[in-house]
Motif scaffolding. Structure first.
Motif, PDB file in Angstrom:
ATOM      1  N   VAL A  25       4.880   7.095   0.412  1.00 16.70           N
ATOM      2  CA  VAL A  25       5.623   6.080   1.161  1.00 16.70           C
ATOM      3  C   VAL A  25       4.958   4.727   0.952  1.00 16.70           C
ATOM      4  CG1 VAL A  25       6.332   5.324   3.468  1.00 16.70           C
ATOM      5  CG2 VAL A  25       6.362   7.757   2.897  1.00 16.70           C
ATOM      6  N   GLU A  26       5.778   3.741   0.630  1.00 15.93           N
ATOM      7  CA  GLU A  26       5.267   2.389   0.430  1.00 15.93           C
ATOM      8  C   GLU A  26       5.345   1.612   1.741  1.00 15.93           C
ATOM      9  OE1 GLU A  26       5.839  -1.425  -2.547  1.00 15.93           O
ATOM     10  OE2 GLU A  26       7.258   0.232  -2.644  1.00 15.93           O
ATOM     11  N   LEU A  27       4.230   0.957   2.074  1.00 17.18           N
ATOM     12  CA  LEU A  27       4.126   0.173   3.302  1.00 17.18           C
ATOM     13  C   LEU A  27       3.517  -1.185   3.009  1.00 17.18           C
ATOM     14  CD1 LEU A  27       2.231   2.762   5.529  1.00 17.18           C
ATOM     15  CD2 LEU A  27       4.684   2.393   5.496  1.00 17.18           C
ATOM     16  N   LYS A  28       3.712  -2.087   3.945  1.00 17.32           N
ATOM     17  CA  LYS A  28       2.960  -3.338   3.936  1.00 17.32           C
ATOM     18  C   LYS A  28       1.820  -3.157   4.932  1.00 17.32           C
ATOM     19  CE  LYS A  28       7.066  -6.081   3.150  1.00 17.32           C
ATOM     20  NZ  LYS A  28       8.278  -5.840   3.906  1.00 17.32           N
ATOM     21  N   GLN A  29       0.739  -3.870   4.745  1.00 16.58           N
ATOM     22  CA  GLN A  29      -0.399  -3.762   5.659  1.00 16.58           C
ATOM     23  C   GLN A  29       0.020  -4.064   7.096  1.00 16.58           C
ATOM     24  OE1 GLN A  29      -3.455  -2.540   4.877  1.00 16.58           O
ATOM     25  NE2 GLN A  29      -3.849  -2.620   7.068  1.00 16.58           N
ATOM     26  N   GLU A  30       0.948  -4.999   7.267  1.00 12.44           N
ATOM     27  CA  GLU A  30       1.382  -5.368   8.620  1.00 12.44           C
ATOM     28  C   GLU A  30       2.252  -4.296   9.284  1.00 12.44           C
ATOM     29  OE1 GLU A  30       3.960  -7.866   5.723  1.00 12.44           O
ATOM     30  OE2 GLU A  30       1.857  -7.352   5.900  1.00 12.44           O
ATOM     31  N   VAL A  42      10.521   5.671   0.188  1.00 12.25           N
ATOM     32  CA  VAL A  42       9.797   6.712  -0.535  1.00 12.25           C
ATOM     33  C   VAL A  42       9.608   6.250  -1.967  1.00 12.25           C
ATOM     34  CG1 VAL A  42       9.871   9.108  -1.318  1.00 12.25           C
ATOM     35  CG2 VAL A  42      10.740   8.510   0.953  1.00 12.25           C
ATOM     36  N   VAL A  43       8.378   6.384  -2.454  1.00 13.48           N
ATOM     37  CA  VAL A  43       8.051   5.979  -3.816  1.00 13.48           C
ATOM     38  C   VAL A  43       8.336   7.146  -4.754  1.00 13.48           C
ATOM     39  CG1 VAL A  43       6.227   5.153  -5.340  1.00 13.48           C
ATOM     40  CG2 VAL A  43       6.280   4.416  -2.952  1.00 13.48           C
ATOM     41  N   ARG A  44       9.168   6.910  -5.727  1.00 12.25           N
ATOM     42  CA  ARG A  44       9.487   7.928  -6.735  1.00 12.25           C
ATOM     43  C   ARG A  44       8.410   7.907  -7.814  1.00 12.25           C
ATOM     44  NH1 ARG A  44      12.451   9.924  -3.200  1.00 12.25           N
ATOM     45  NH2 ARG A  44      14.357   8.871  -2.709  1.00 12.25           N
ATOM     46  N   ASP A  45       8.260   9.009  -8.535  1.00 13.82           N
ATOM     47  CA  ASP A  45       7.239   9.106  -9.583  1.00 13.82           C
ATOM     48  C   ASP A  45       7.319   7.951 -10.577  1.00 13.82           C
ATOM     49  OD1 ASP A  45       6.163  11.374  -8.505  1.00 13.82           O
ATOM     50  OD2 ASP A  45       7.314  12.746  -9.768  1.00 13.82           O
ATOM     51  N   ALA A  46       8.515   7.511 -10.898  1.00 11.42           N
ATOM     52  CA  ALA A  46       8.693   6.427 -11.867  1.00 11.42           C
ATOM     53  C   ALA A  46       8.132   5.105 -11.351  1.00 11.42           C
ATOM     54  CB  ALA A  46      10.171   6.267 -12.209  1.00 11.42           C
ATOM     55  N   GLU A  47       8.012   4.966 -10.010  1.00 12.94           N
ATOM     56  CA  GLU A  47       7.512   3.723  -9.420  1.00 12.94           C
ATOM     57  C   GLU A  47       5.996   3.691  -9.322  1.00 12.94           C
ATOM     58  OE1 GLU A  47       9.990   2.177  -5.983  1.00 12.94           O
ATOM     59  OE2 GLU A  47      10.664   4.269  -6.071  1.00 12.94           O
ATOM     60  N   LEU A  48       5.339   4.840  -9.471  1.00 10.26           N
ATOM     61  CA  LEU A  48       3.877   4.896  -9.323  1.00 10.26           C
ATOM     62  C   LEU A  48       3.164   4.307 -10.512  1.00 10.26           C
ATOM     63  CD1 LEU A  48       3.421   8.400  -7.688  1.00 10.26           C
ATOM     64  CD2 LEU A  48       3.171   6.183  -6.616  1.00 10.26           C
ATOM     65  N   MET A  64       0.840  -1.178   0.000  1.00 12.54           N
ATOM     66  CA  MET A  64       0.000   0.000   0.000  1.00 12.54           C
ATOM     67  C   MET A  64       0.886   1.241   0.000  1.00 12.54           C
ATOM     68  SD  MET A  64      -1.464   0.044   3.960  1.00 12.54           S
ATOM     69  CE  MET A  64      -2.217   1.622   4.133  1.00 12.54           C
ATOM     70  N   ILE A  65       0.367   2.317  -0.534  1.00 15.94           N
ATOM     71  CA  ILE A  65       1.104   3.576  -0.598  1.00 15.94           C
ATOM     72  C   ILE A  65       0.294   4.641   0.131  1.00 15.94           C
ATOM     73  CG2 ILE A  65       1.982   5.382  -2.123  1.00 15.94           C
ATOM     74  CD1 ILE A  65       2.499   3.190  -4.198  1.00 15.94           C
ATOM     75  N   ILE A  66       0.980   5.378   1.018  1.00 21.86           N
ATOM     76  CA  ILE A  66       0.322   6.494   1.698  1.00 21.86           C
ATOM     77  C   ILE A  66       1.011   7.793   1.296  1.00 21.86           C
ATOM     78  CG2 ILE A  66      -0.435   5.104   3.668  1.00 21.86           C
ATOM     79  CD1 ILE A  66       1.821   6.508   5.316  1.00 21.86           C
ATOM     80  N   SER A  67       0.252   8.867   1.339  1.00 19.02           N
ATOM     81  CA  SER A  67       0.799  10.198   1.066  1.00 19.02           C
ATOM     82  C   SER A  67       1.157  10.850   2.386  1.00 19.02           C
ATOM     83  CB  SER A  67      -0.239  11.056   0.351  1.00 19.02           C
ATOM     84  OG  SER A  67      -0.500  10.536  -0.918  1.00 19.02           O
ATOM     85  N   THR A  68       2.322  11.496   2.411  1.00 22.62           N
ATOM     86  CA  THR A  68       2.737  12.233   3.596  1.00 22.62           C
ATOM     87  C   THR A  68       3.269  13.590   3.158  1.00 22.62           C
ATOM     88  OG1 THR A  68       5.073  11.568   3.648  1.00 22.62           O
ATOM     89  CG2 THR A  68       3.481  10.029   4.620  1.00 22.62           C
TER      90      THR A  68
END
Length: 175
Positions: free
Chosen positions: A11-16, A169-175, A1-5
């Motif tokens: 930011v990329e996270l796992k549910q856990e 941190v997720v870069r634009d290229a990864e989205l 999952m990805i959240i905005s900060t």
């Protein structure tokens, strides 16, 4: 999952990685999902980042880093809310306030964020010990830690930083 900060961007996270606060934080009762982030560019703090409100993030430290004798005693209600069977299964974090003059930074020892590592539940517990400060000055104490062990980041001198999720941190290229 990805959240905005607002502090770190996407930011990329796992549910856990998500911590669930059944009652929210004091003053932020409607926010229930947070993640404890370990930013490798920050040698002092971990960050308690809301998964629901991008602008809400709190610098946190384990109290043992500046109050070696810190002892938190949870109530039965706190233990039940956190789904804890023993207090030694919990990790404690103090929310830090950093004013314009960082030498005046303080930590809240009276109402730590308590994390049940196994259940991934968390709660800000108001402790009954009246000797604990809401605004404990910590700058000089942290400075002493740096002098004593300059090769190791302050947050890595504690036992609980392993609870935190390494920041990705997720870069634009990864989205």
């Amino acid at each position: 999952m990805i959240i905005s900060t607002s502090r770190f961007g996407q930011v990329e996270l796992k549910q856990e990685d998500v911590l669930t606060f059944t009652e929210g934080l004091l003053g932020f009762a409607d926010l229930r999902k947070f993640v404890l982030l370990d930013d490798p560019n920050d040698e002092i703090f971990a960050w308690l980042q809301s998964c629901e409100a991008p602008a809400i993030a709190f610098p946190v430290l384990e109290p043992e880093l500046f109050a070696p004798q810190y002892k938190a005693t949870l109530t039965k209600g706190d233990m039940e809310a956190l789904k804890l069977t023993a207090q030694d299964k919990a990790r404690y974090f103090s929310i830090v306030t950093i004013p314009d003059d960082p030498t005046l930074m303080t930590a809240n020892l009276k109402a730590p964020v308590v994390v049940n590592i196994e259940a991934r539940t968390a709660r800000q517990c108001v402790l009954q010990d009246n000797n604990l400060a809401i605004r404990e000055p910590i700058f000089t104490k942290l400075q002493q830690r740096v002098v004593q062990n300059p090769a190791v980041a302050i947050k890595n001198q504690s036992t609980g930083i392993d609870v935190a999720t390494k920041l990705h941190v997720v870069r634009d290229a990864e989205l």
